[in-house]
Write a protein that holds these residues in place. Structure first.
Motif, PDB file in Angstrom:
ATOM      1  N   MET A 176       7.387 -10.648  -1.917  1.00 55.07           N
ATOM      2  CA  MET A 176       5.968 -10.340  -1.993  1.00 55.07           C
ATOM      3  C   MET A 176       5.751  -8.865  -1.632  1.00 55.07           C
ATOM      4  N   LEU A 177       5.553  -8.044  -2.655  1.00 55.43           N
ATOM      5  CA  LEU A 177       5.456  -6.609  -2.387  1.00 55.43           C
ATOM      6  C   LEU A 177       4.030  -6.178  -2.062  1.00 55.43           C
ATOM      7  N   ARG A 178       3.067  -6.777  -2.780  1.00 58.55           N
ATOM      8  CA  ARG A 178       1.666  -6.364  -2.596  1.00 58.55           C
ATOM      9  C   ARG A 178       1.004  -7.143  -1.462  1.00 58.55           C
ATOM     10  N   ASN A 179      -0.065  -6.560  -0.891  1.00 57.63           N
ATOM     11  CA  ASN A 179      -0.872  -7.296   0.097  1.00 57.63           C
ATOM     12  C   ASN A 179      -1.636  -8.420  -0.590  1.00 57.63           C
ATOM     13  N   THR A 180      -1.974  -9.458   0.175  1.00 59.54           N
ATOM     14  CA  THR A 180      -2.913 -10.471  -0.299  1.00 59.54           C
ATOM     15  C   THR A 180      -4.033 -10.557   0.742  1.00 59.54           C
ATOM     16  N   ARG A 181      -5.000 -11.443   0.522  1.00 56.70           N
ATOM     17  CA  ARG A 181      -6.055 -11.617   1.523  1.00 56.70           C
ATOM     18  C   ARG A 181      -5.485 -12.280   2.767  1.00 56.70           C
ATOM     19  N   LEU A 182      -4.256 -12.868   2.659  1.00 56.86           N
ATOM     20  CA  LEU A 182      -3.658 -13.561   3.803  1.00 56.86           C
ATOM     21  C   LEU A 182      -2.734 -12.686   4.628  1.00 56.86           C
ATOM     22  N   SER A 183      -2.043 -11.752   3.969  1.00 57.91           N
ATOM     23  CA  SER A 183      -1.102 -10.946   4.766  1.00 57.91           C
ATOM     24  C   SER A 183      -0.713  -9.646   4.069  1.00 57.91           C
ATOM     25  N   TYR A 184      -0.098  -8.767   4.855  1.00 59.20           N
ATOM     26  CA  TYR A 184       0.454  -7.535   4.277  1.00 59.20           C
ATOM     27  C   TYR A 184       1.689  -7.896   3.466  1.00 59.20           C
ATOM     28  N   GLY A 185       1.937  -7.115   2.391  1.00 61.22           N
ATOM     29  CA  GLY A 185       3.162  -7.287   1.617  1.00 61.22           C
ATOM     30  C   GLY A 185       4.249  -6.367   2.175  1.00 61.22           C
ATOM     31  N   TRP A 186       5.460  -6.493   1.607  1.00 59.58           N
ATOM     32  CA  TRP A 186       6.597  -5.731   2.142  1.00 59.58           C
ATOM     33  C   TRP A 186       6.369  -4.219   2.077  1.00 59.58           C
ATOM     34  N   ILE A 187       5.687  -3.746   1.011  1.00 59.80           N
ATOM     35  CA  ILE A 187       5.548  -2.281   0.881  1.00 59.80           C
ATOM     36  C   ILE A 187       4.706  -1.733   2.034  1.00 59.80           C
ATOM     37  N   ALA A 188       3.566  -2.412   2.335  1.00 59.92           N
ATOM     38  CA  ALA A 188       2.719  -1.949   3.447  1.00 59.92           C
ATOM     39  C   ALA A 188       3.484  -2.067   4.774  1.00 59.92           C
ATOM     40  N   ILE A 189       4.283  -3.118   4.919  1.00 59.25           N
ATOM     41  CA  ILE A 189       5.015  -3.325   6.179  1.00 59.25           C
ATOM     42  C   ILE A 189       6.082  -2.233   6.363  1.00 59.25           C
ATOM     43  N   VAL A 190       6.827  -1.958   5.299  1.00 57.72           N
ATOM     44  CA  VAL A 190       7.882  -0.934   5.407  1.00 57.72           C
ATOM     45  C   VAL A 190       7.250   0.444   5.647  1.00 57.72           C
ATOM     46  N   PHE A 191       6.137   0.735   4.945  1.00 55.00           N
ATOM     47  CA  PHE A 191       5.423   1.988   5.212  1.00 55.00           C
ATOM     48  C   PHE A 191       5.019   2.046   6.685  1.00 55.00           C
ATOM     49  N   HIS A 192       4.420   0.956   7.195  1.00 53.39           N
ATOM     50  CA  HIS A 192       3.899   0.968   8.569  1.00 53.39           C
ATOM     51  C   HIS A 192       4.989   1.314   9.573  1.00 53.39           C
ATOM     52  N   TRP A 193       6.125   0.593   9.504  1.00 50.51           N
ATOM     53  CA  TRP A 193       7.147   0.771  10.552  1.00 50.51           C
ATOM     54  C   TRP A 193       7.948   2.057  10.350  1.00 50.51           C
ATOM     55  N   THR A 194       8.167   2.462   9.085  1.00 52.23           N
ATOM     56  CA  THR A 194       8.894   3.723   8.859  1.00 52.23           C
ATOM     57  C   THR A 194       8.076   4.883   9.427  1.00 52.23           C
ATOM     58  N   ILE A 195       6.774   4.899   9.101  1.00 52.61           N
ATOM     59  CA  ILE A 195       5.939   6.020   9.557  1.00 52.61           C
ATOM     60  C   ILE A 195       5.771   5.960  11.077  1.00 52.61           C
ATOM     61  N   ALA A 196       5.644   4.754  11.639  1.00 54.43           N
ATOM     62  CA  ALA A 196       5.491   4.640  13.104  1.00 54.43           C
ATOM     63  C   ALA A 196       6.715   5.242  13.802  1.00 54.43           C
ATOM     64  N   VAL A 197       7.926   4.865  13.346  1.00 54.30           N
ATOM     65  CA  VAL A 197       9.155   5.387  13.972  1.00 54.30           C
ATOM     66  C   VAL A 197       9.232   6.906  13.800  1.00 54.30           C
ATOM     67  N   LEU A 198       8.918   7.388  12.579  1.00 53.01           N
ATOM     68  CA  LEU A 198       8.991   8.835  12.327  1.00 53.01           C
ATOM     69  C   LEU A 198       7.995   9.595  13.215  1.00 53.01           C
ATOM     70  N   ILE A 199       6.770   9.062  13.365  1.00 51.07           N
ATOM     71  CA  ILE A 199       5.766   9.789  14.156  1.00 51.07           C
ATOM     72  C   ILE A 199       6.176   9.828  15.630  1.00 51.07           C
ATOM     73  N   ILE A 200       6.685   8.707  16.141  1.00 52.58           N
ATOM     74  CA  ILE A 200       7.070   8.692  17.563  1.00 52.58           C
ATOM     75  C   ILE A 200       8.248   9.664  17.780  1.00 52.58           C
ATOM     76  N   GLY A 201       9.229   9.637  16.851  1.00 50.17           N
ATOM     77  CA  GLY A 201      10.367  10.565  16.948  1.00 50.17           C
ATOM     78  C   GLY A 201       9.904  12.010  16.839  1.00 50.17           C
ATOM     79  N   GLN A 202       8.962  12.250  15.950  1.00 57.88           N
ATOM     80  CA  GLN A 202       8.445  13.594  15.701  1.00 57.88           C
ATOM     81  C   GLN A 202       7.710  14.135  16.924  1.00 57.88           C
ATOM     82  N   TRP A 203       7.024  13.253  17.592  1.00 56.92           N
ATOM     83  CA  TRP A 203       6.315  13.653  18.808  1.00 56.92           C
ATOM     84  C   TRP A 203       7.336  14.086  19.870  1.00 56.92           C
ATOM     85  N   GLY A 204       8.392  13.260  20.007  1.00 60.43           N
ATOM     86  CA  GLY A 204       9.447  13.581  20.985  1.00 60.43           C
ATOM     87  C   GLY A 204      10.135  14.890  20.634  1.00 60.43           C
ATOM     88  N   LEU A 205      10.396  15.098  19.335  1.00 63.98           N
ATOM     89  CA  LEU A 205      11.061  16.324  18.885  1.00 63.98           C
ATOM     90  C   LEU A 205      10.175  17.546  19.167  1.00 63.98           C
TER      91      LEU A 205
END
Ligand code: HEM
Ligand code: HEM
Length: 190
Positions: free
Chosen positions: A1-30
């Protein structure tokens, strides 16, 4: 399930969320390390990596926002008050604004610098500067903006994380689970 539905986020939104979260936290530390913890020689190399990862975050955030705009938004759990729903929406909008404005302010500060140090993006190509006036005053302005927006983002992320943990551990609803994997899978296993 790649796209979001009214019930949940899809894989693309989930992968975006966690990739960007990790990058931002690392970037702050850097950013903090290169500015406050190391000497100038090491800082030069670290700043090149900081600029590279910052531009990567900017590109991913713009792609993510576009994906968000063409996808449905999962429903919030029943029982949340109007205030909580408005607060969640405002925090999410704030996060999107800040994750775009923060790298833009960093790009602006190097573009306004009279030193004209090139941005060797991942040592693959030189990223052109933004067309801004170069002066010490302009660089100081954008540097202050970068630091202030960085602190803002940190505070909003802290509120966001506390809210997510409250949903999971106190309210025991599915808000955090739906950002971990799409609902259809978790529902079939429950
Ligand atoms: C989400 C992305 C970014 C985050 C979280 C971030 C965070 C930070 C932080 C925490 C600092 C240290 C501030 C201080 O306490 O002095 C910093 C400094 C800096 N950042 Fe970023 N940054 C980001 C993106 C960028 C980008 C895209 C660029 C340039 C293309 C950039 C260029 C710089 C530079 C040159 C400094 C040193 C500023 C100075 O001379 O004081 N940053 N950043
Ligand atoms: C730098 C770090 C983070 C940023 C920038 C960020 C950003 C965002 C954004 C913009 C959304 C809205 C997604 C959308 O509707 O398109 C969101 C949702 C969410 N985030 Fe984060 N996040 C970060 C870290 C975290 C962490 C560490 C957690 C968990 C403890 C978390 C849990 C969640 C949850 C559960 C949602 C879904 C909320 C809902 O459906 O209403 N986030 N995040």
């Amino acid at each position: 399930m790649l796209r979001n539905t009214r019930l949940s986020y899809g894989w693309i939104a989930i992968v975006f969320h966690w990739t960007i979260a990790v990058l931002i936290i690392g970037q702050w530390g850097l950013g903090w390390t290169m500015e406050h913890l190391v000497g100038p020689r090491l800082a030069f190399g670290l700043i090149q990596w900081h600029k590279s990862f910052g531009l990567l975050i900017l590109a991913l955030a713009l792609l993510r926002l576009s994906w968000r705009l063409i996808n449905p938004r999962p429903r919030l759990p029943e029982g949340m008050s109007l205030f909580e729903k408005l607060a969640a929406g405002s925090v999410h909008r704030g996060l999107y604004w800040l994750m775009i404005l923060l790298p833009l302010s960093g790009w602006a500060l190097v573009s306004a610098s009279v030193l004209e140090i090139p941005t060797y993006t991942f040592y693959l190509f030189v990223m052109p500067d933004l067309p801004l006036e170069r002066s010490d005053a302009a660089e100081a302005f954008w540097t202050t903006a970068h630091i202030v927006i960085g602190w803002f983002l940190l505070v909003i992320v802290a509120i966001h994380v506390l809210a997510a943990l409250r949903h999971h551990f106190l309210l025991r609803d599915s808000v955090l689970k739906q950002m971990v994997r799409p609902a259809s899978q978790s529902l079939t296993e429950q």
